[in-house]
Design a protein around this motif. Structure first.
Motif, PDB file in Angstrom:
ATOM      1  N   GLN A  37     -26.496   7.165  19.827  1.00 31.14           N
ATOM      2  CA  GLN A  37     -25.769   8.297  19.260  1.00 31.14           C
ATOM      3  C   GLN A  37     -24.320   7.895  19.025  1.00 31.14           C
ATOM      4  O   GLN A  37     -23.407   8.389  19.662  1.00 31.14           O
ATOM      5  N   TYR A  39     -22.377   8.491  16.502  1.00 28.87           N
ATOM      6  CA  TYR A  39     -21.487   9.471  15.890  1.00 28.87           C
ATOM      7  C   TYR A  39     -20.806  10.319  16.944  1.00 28.87           C
ATOM      8  O   TYR A  39     -19.634  10.641  16.827  1.00 28.87           O
ATOM      9  N   ASP A  90     -29.839  17.956  14.469  1.00 27.63           N
ATOM     10  CA  ASP A  90     -30.094  17.029  13.363  1.00 27.63           C
ATOM     11  C   ASP A  90     -30.430  15.643  13.894  1.00 27.63           C
ATOM     12  O   ASP A  90     -31.307  14.958  13.359  1.00 27.63           O
ATOM     13  N   TYR A  91     -29.728  15.215  14.933  1.00 22.00           N
ATOM     14  CA  TYR A  91     -29.973  13.905  15.519  1.00 22.00           C
ATOM     15  C   TYR A  91     -31.422  13.800  16.019  1.00 22.00           C
ATOM     16  O   TYR A  91     -32.059  12.766  15.856  1.00 22.00           O
ATOM     17  N   LYS A  92     -31.944  14.878  16.595  1.00 20.07           N
ATOM     18  CA  LYS A  92     -33.321  14.855  17.084  1.00 20.07           C
ATOM     19  C   LYS A  92     -34.297  14.610  15.935  1.00 20.07           C
ATOM     20  O   LYS A  92     -35.305  13.925  16.111  1.00 20.07           O
ATOM     21  N   TYR A  94     -33.683  12.795  13.212  1.00 18.91           N
ATOM     22  CA  TYR A  94     -33.612  11.366  12.914  1.00 18.91           C
ATOM     23  C   TYR A  94     -34.270  10.542  14.024  1.00 18.91           C
ATOM     24  O   TYR A  94     -34.876   9.504  13.757  1.00 18.91           O
ATOM     25  N   HIS A 143     -27.567  10.253   8.839  1.00 16.49           N
ATOM     26  CA  HIS A 143     -27.055  11.054   9.967  1.00 16.49           C
ATOM     27  C   HIS A 143     -25.530  11.035   9.977  1.00 16.49           C
ATOM     28  O   HIS A 143     -24.881  12.069  10.128  1.00 16.49           O
ATOM     29  N   TRP A 144     -24.948   9.864   9.793  1.00 14.60           N
ATOM     30  CA  TRP A 144     -23.487   9.737   9.793  1.00 14.60           C
ATOM     31  C   TRP A 144     -22.889  10.542   8.636  1.00 14.60           C
ATOM     32  O   TRP A 144     -21.902  11.261   8.807  1.00 14.60           O
ATOM     33  N   ALA A 147     -23.275  14.377   9.256  1.00 17.74           N
ATOM     34  CA  ALA A 147     -22.390  14.817  10.332  1.00 17.74           C
ATOM     35  C   ALA A 147     -20.932  14.826   9.878  1.00 17.74           C
ATOM     36  O   ALA A 147     -20.177  15.759  10.183  1.00 17.74           O
TER      37      ALA A 147
END
Length: 166
Positions: A37, A39, A90-92, A94, A143-144, A147
């Protein structure tokens, strides 16, 4: 002295076994990206520092800020907390994508171990390399990017309030 002789390939004949290292690299990339993680560690720091500076100004007894600024700071902090929850959600997503790709690559590794010396077409080799390498950096970039775009308005509001307070 024993010298192992490797058969010489003629032309573009490749075997499944030639791609086992690439697929192993792909598994590592996808699992690593899924568990990383970055970010949260890097991308959020400007916002965290801005909030800390504004909180220091708000707590200064010699120069108390206006109540309007305190209310705006509280709003920014609560919006930032909501943003972090959304970013984790959102991370989950990805994480699931990269984990599924890693699982597919593990299945491909098992297949390769059974068909190690079976020839593979050049198109098949391109598919293996692309599937092994591309999804991890693409999902990390997405993702980056998502975010950063979601944080930008909040960061702009924080900078504007910080300029007023200081």
């Amino acid at each position: 002295m024993y010298v192992k002789r490797f058969p010489q390939h003629t032309g573009l004949i490749m075997n499944f076994g030639d791609f086992s290292s690439v697929v192993q690299l792909g598994v590592g990339l996808h699992l690593g990206t899924a568990l990383l993680q970055m970010y949260g560690e890097i991308g959020l720091q400007p916002m965290i520092r801005s909030i800390e500076r504004m909180q220091n100004v708000a707590e200064d007894p010699n120069h108390p800020p206006k109540d309007e600024y305190r209310d705006q700071l509280a709003t920014i902090i609560s919006r930032f907390e909501v943003y972090k929850i959304q970013m984790f959600t959102d991370y989950k997503r990805y994480l699931i994508v990269n984990s599924v790709v890693a699982a597919m690559l593990i299945v491909i590794l098992v297949f390769i171990s059974y068909c190690y010396s079976t020839p593979i077409s050049p198109q098949g080799s391109i598919v293996f390399v692309a599937l092994s390498i591309l999804p991890a950096p693409i999902t990390l970039f997405c993702h980056w990017h998502d975010a950063t775009n979601a944080l930008r308005p909040l960061l702009d509001a924080a900078k504007a309030l910080e300029a007023k307070m200081i």
